[in-house]
Design a protein around this motif. Sequence first.
Motif, mmCIF file in Angstrom:
data_model
loop_
_atom_site.group_PDB
_atom_site.id
_atom_site.type_symbol
_atom_site.label_atom_id
_atom_site.label_comp_id
_atom_site.label_asym_id
_atom_site.label_seq_id
_atom_site.Cartn_x
_atom_site.Cartn_y
_atom_site.Cartn_z
ATOM 1 N N ASP A 37 0.818 -1.220 0.000
ATOM 2 C CA ASP A 37 0.000 0.000 0.000
ATOM 3 C C ASP A 37 0.852 1.271 0.000
ATOM 4 O O ASP A 37 0.429 2.311 0.495
ATOM 5 C CB ASP A 37 -0.965 0.025 1.194
ATOM 6 N N ALA A 82 -5.747 -5.629 -6.669
ATOM 7 C CA ALA A 82 -5.867 -5.895 -5.229
ATOM 8 C C ALA A 82 -5.811 -4.587 -4.443
ATOM 9 O O ALA A 82 -6.534 -4.406 -3.449
ATOM 10 C CB ALA A 82 -4.755 -6.845 -4.776
ATOM 11 N N TYR A 83 -4.967 -3.672 -4.892
ATOM 12 C CA TYR A 83 -4.864 -2.357 -4.243
ATOM 13 C C TYR A 83 -6.177 -1.583 -4.397
ATOM 14 O O TYR A 83 -6.669 -0.986 -3.432
ATOM 15 C CB TYR A 83 -3.701 -1.580 -4.853
ATOM 16 N N HIS A 124 -9.102 -2.842 -4.708
ATOM 17 C CA HIS A 124 -10.064 -3.497 -3.819
ATOM 18 C C HIS A 124 -9.907 -2.986 -2.388
ATOM 19 O O HIS A 124 -10.910 -2.699 -1.699
ATOM 20 C CB HIS A 124 -9.862 -5.006 -3.884
ATOM 21 N N ARG A 125 -8.665 -2.851 -1.940
ATOM 22 C CA ARG A 125 -8.434 -2.367 -0.574
ATOM 23 C C ARG A 125 -8.805 -0.896 -0.417
ATOM 24 O O ARG A 125 -9.017 -0.418 0.702
ATOM 25 C CB ARG A 125 -6.962 -2.586 -0.179
ATOM 26 N N GLN A 126 -8.875 -0.177 -1.549
ATOM 27 C CA GLN A 126 -9.312 1.219 -1.518
ATOM 28 C C GLN A 126 -10.824 1.352 -1.626
ATOM 29 O O GLN A 126 -11.352 2.465 -1.716
ATOM 30 C CB GLN A 126 -8.639 2.004 -2.652
#
Length: 281
Positions: free
Chosen positions: A79, A174-175, A177-179
């Motif tokens: 991240d 994936a990043y 998604h985490r955002q």
Amino acid sequence: MPHHIPEATTLPEADALLPFEGPSPYENYIHASVLSSLQQPHTDAPEEMPFLVTTQVMELWFTLLVHEGRTAREALRKDDYDAAMDALRRSLRAHRALNASWAPIAELTPRQFNHFRGALGTASGFQSVKYRHLEFLLGDKSEAMTHPHRDHSAVHAELCDALTQPSLYDEVLAYLHRQGLPVPAHVLERPRAAPHEPDPGVEEAWRRIYADPRQGALLALGEALTDLAELVQRWRTDHVLVVRRAMGAKTGSGGSSGVHWLEQRAARPVFPELWSARSLV
């Protein structure tokens, strides 16, 4: 009246004349003599030396692009947005230099290429290990493309490892998604050795980013990736043009279909949803 004679001054070159024993510090660091020893033409064709140098320089750019792509991938995994963007910006500068590397051989005629083509034997650009690493990193995975290296165990093992590692685009998604973006679970959990296939859920995630003025950072990430994808497409297209100009529609030296095979590769978009989402904004 007597002429004024200026006092002796120190030549600027004197500052560079530092004493050292053995090879220069520059040689020890850069290994320029090693690089210069790698051009070993097999013919007396004057065009073979530019071909060798151009190809070897491209291999060095591939090495740098793989390094920067992996750096960006690892930063996104942690991240670390700023480090990822720095690596992507460096990769864009490197890729522009890679694309410019075609110039010395871009105008080879069939007769000029034929003067040394026989020296290639079954060698072909699709056998480039570093370029294969780069394509895997971009999400263009293919287990079949590891097969030419099965008899070189160390290289084959490295390629198989790269095949099963998440691509740069995998880590981007994936990043996202985490955002909080709606990247589908089946995309995040798909087998890593499989090529990325366009997905409407990923397209929707990018659509939201491009439609929302509050998504400035993610928009900048999308644009950096789009710049990279465009540079990859331009390199592939220039490759097609260089080969078509030098040998027309002949069979490739490594057994491929030559221009036709390159055209098929060039038609495959990089980060496809970044392109298709624009139609929905």
